[in-house]
Motif scaffolding. Structure first.
Motif, PDB file in Angstrom:
ATOM      1  N   ILE A  73       0.839  -1.207   0.000  1.00  0.00           N
ATOM      2  CA  ILE A  73       0.000   0.000   0.000  1.00  0.00           C
ATOM      3  C   ILE A  73       0.873   1.256   0.000  1.00  0.00           C
ATOM      4  CG2 ILE A  73      -1.766   1.269   1.272  1.00  0.00           C
ATOM      5  CD1 ILE A  73      -2.729  -1.372   2.413  1.00  0.00           C
ATOM      6  N   ALA A  74       1.911   1.236   0.811  1.00  0.00           N
ATOM      7  CA  ALA A  74       2.809   2.396   0.879  1.00  0.00           C
ATOM      8  C   ALA A  74       3.505   2.631  -0.457  1.00  0.00           C
ATOM      9  CB  ALA A  74       3.838   2.185   1.986  1.00  0.00           C
ATOM     10  N   LEU A  79       3.949   5.995  -5.296  1.00  0.00           N
ATOM     11  CA  LEU A  79       3.840   6.189  -6.742  1.00  0.00           C
ATOM     12  C   LEU A  79       2.794   7.252  -7.083  1.00  0.00           C
ATOM     13  CD1 LEU A  79       3.998   2.520  -8.092  1.00  0.00           C
ATOM     14  CD2 LEU A  79       5.823   4.216  -8.067  1.00  0.00           C
ATOM     15  N   ALA A  80       1.723   7.299  -6.290  1.00  0.00           N
ATOM     16  CA  ALA A  80       0.664   8.270  -6.563  1.00  0.00           C
ATOM     17  C   ALA A  80       1.109   9.704  -6.328  1.00  0.00           C
ATOM     18  CB  ALA A  80      -0.566   7.945  -5.705  1.00  0.00           C
ATOM     19  N   ILE A  81       1.927   9.929  -5.293  1.00  0.00           N
ATOM     20  CA  ILE A  81       2.350  11.297  -4.996  1.00  0.00           C
ATOM     21  C   ILE A  81       3.690  11.631  -5.651  1.00  0.00           C
ATOM     22  CG2 ILE A  81       1.103  11.236  -2.805  1.00  0.00           C
ATOM     23  CD1 ILE A  81       3.809  10.933  -1.418  1.00  0.00           C
ATOM     24  N   GLU A 229       8.602   4.163 -14.487  1.00  0.00           N
ATOM     25  CA  GLU A 229       7.977   5.374 -15.020  1.00  0.00           C
ATOM     26  C   GLU A 229       6.526   5.122 -15.416  1.00  0.00           C
ATOM     27  OE1 GLU A 229       8.743   8.670 -18.593  1.00  0.00           O
ATOM     28  OE2 GLU A 229      10.013   6.876 -18.404  1.00  0.00           O
ATOM     29  N   ILE A 230       6.260   3.965 -16.027  1.00  0.00           N
ATOM     30  CA  ILE A 230       4.882   3.634 -16.395  1.00  0.00           C
ATOM     31  C   ILE A 230       4.012   3.504 -15.146  1.00  0.00           C
ATOM     32  CG2 ILE A 230       3.433   1.837 -17.405  1.00  0.00           C
ATOM     33  CD1 ILE A 230       5.627   1.311 -19.418  1.00  0.00           C
ATOM     34  N   ALA A 231       4.542   2.858 -14.108  1.00  0.00           N
ATOM     35  CA  ALA A 231       3.774   2.702 -12.870  1.00  0.00           C
ATOM     36  C   ALA A 231       3.466   4.046 -12.230  1.00  0.00           C
ATOM     37  CB  ALA A 231       4.547   1.807 -11.896  1.00  0.00           C
TER      38      ALA A 231
END
Length: 419
Positions: A73-74, A79-81, A229-231
């Motif tokens: 999850i972390a 990756l989201a931020i 980078e894609i992730a």
């Protein structure tokens, strides 16, 4: 004596000249089978070692499942931020400071939302407790009128206070307070663990990539960096597109609830926007249930209007809004997204449902970069059209049913193929 001499004479004739017949071993076949092969002890030790390592690894994985899920999850949260942190770092800001600012903003927004939602629920619960005697009186009067009974609220209260069911329920509730407190503390510790790992992943992202690439050959390093980078793009794009749709959904539901005069319209709008977008599959129904319940306390017809608006807006979002916003970020087929959510839920529960779509989008984009594609043939079956032979066969059947003369005339008028 004669037979013994004949036997010795026959044995001498059967043996070759100048050699003696072989003598059997003293212990017979038992001594040959008693000697163990030299490779057998090593094979047994190796097999026992492999079994012990497998059992130890299985036990360790079972015990560390919770920690591994928190790290997963972390990692997706980091990756989201990552785009926001990289954008602030491009202006010369340190990555640790940029990550701290992003996390501070997320924590303030989450705390504000939880506070507003808690105050709304507390106010509604207080109102329901104050109006509960009125609800009980109305229900009792309806029962007395319908079934011709003579119930009273005092009799019902005394019956409840004397019942064994209420006494057992109070005892179980008192014993369950400790369990609830333990679960709350465990949830807070889990949240702290996820936050710390996500902070380290986002702040030390370049260092983590360098450490990972240092143990790989140059060709593999390029593939790992490309996948990373894609992730980042897919996960960040999924989060930001969902956030934008949550904002639009919240504004639309706020206008509806405010026009109907429903209390706590801003908090309910934020609830609908977040829950409907970040809880896949069933989020829409969970999000619409609370506004419907609050609207029902104002007027039952308002609850019906809220239900109609939720259903209509969901169709508008699925067929108009979502394809335009997610075409460049998470471009996956709705059936694939639904299947990935089900698979993620089966594997990791609610966590799998949240990270299933960005994970599948990342895998699809990564495989699409290495899968060779060809031009599709211009066959009518590819475009969903019928072949000419099929239509010609149906035409001949129709002509045969019309009659021999009409069929002969139609065959003369029909242009023939070169074949």
């Amino acid at each position: 004596m004669a037979s013994t001499d004949e036997t010795a004479h026959v044995g001498q004739q059967a043996s070759p000249l100048g050699t003696t017949p072989p003598r059997p071993p003293a212990g017979g076949a038992a001594e040959t089978g008693a000697r163990m092969p030299r490779w057998l002890p090593r094979a047994m030790v190796l097999a026992l070692t492999l079994i012990a390592c497998f059992q130890l690894g299985s036990w360790a994985f079972h015990e560390l499942t919770g920690l591994l899920i928190n790290i997963l999850i972390a990692f997706f949260l980091a990756l989201a931020i990552e785009p926001a942190v990289s954008w602030m770092a491009s202006f010369g800001m340190r990555r640790g400071l940029a990550t701290g600012i992003v996390f501070l903003f997320v924590m303030i927004a989450s705390a504000g939302f939880v506070t507003l939602l808690g105050s709304m629920l507390a106010g509604q619960i207080i109102d329901m407790v104050e109006d509960f005697p009125k609800y009980v009186d109305s229900v009792i009067s309806w029962i007395n009128t319908t079934f011709h009974t003579e119930l009273s609220r005092v009799d019902i209260q005394e019956g409840l206070l004397r019942s064994d069911w209420l006494r057992k329920y109070v005892q179980n509730s008192a014993s369950g307070v400790l369990d609830v407190s333990t679960q709350v503390l465990g949830g807070l510790f889990q949240l702290l663990t996820i936050t710390l790992f996500a902070f380290y992943f986002a702040a030390d992202g370049p260092r983590l990539r360098r450490a990972l690439c240092s143990v790989l050959p140059p060709a593999r390093q390029a593939e790992v960096l490309r996948a990373w980078e894609i992730a980042v793009n897919k996960t960040g794009g999924y989060l930001y597109s969902r956030g934008l749709m949550a904002l639009i959904s919240g504004i639309a539901h706020y206008i509806l609830l405010e026009s109907l005069g429903v209390n706590y319209a801003p908090v309910l709008a934020v609830w609908v926007g977040l829950v409907s977008q970040f809880i896949p599959t069933i989020g829409t129904y969970l999000a619409g249930a609370l506004p419907m319940l609050i609207a029902f306390t104002v007027d039952p017809w308002y609850a019906l209007w809220v239900l109609i608006f939720v259903v209509v807006y969901q169709q508008f979002e699925n067929y108009v809004l979502q394809p335009k916003l997610t075409a460049k970020t998470v471009d996956i087929h709705p059936a694939v997204a639904f299947g990935s959510v089900i698979a993620g839920t089966a594997l990791l529960g609610a966590v799998g449902a949240l990270i299933a779509i960005p994970a599948v989008a990342t895998l699809q984009a990564f495989l699409g970069a290495y899968v060779k594609r060809y031009d599709v043939t211009d066959d009518p079956r590819v475009h969903g059209r019928r072949e000419r032979g099929t239509s010609t066969l149906l035409a001949r059947i129709r002509r045969a049913l019309r009659g021999p003369r009409e069929a002969r005339t139609a065959e003369d008028e029909e242009p023939r193929d070169a074949s």
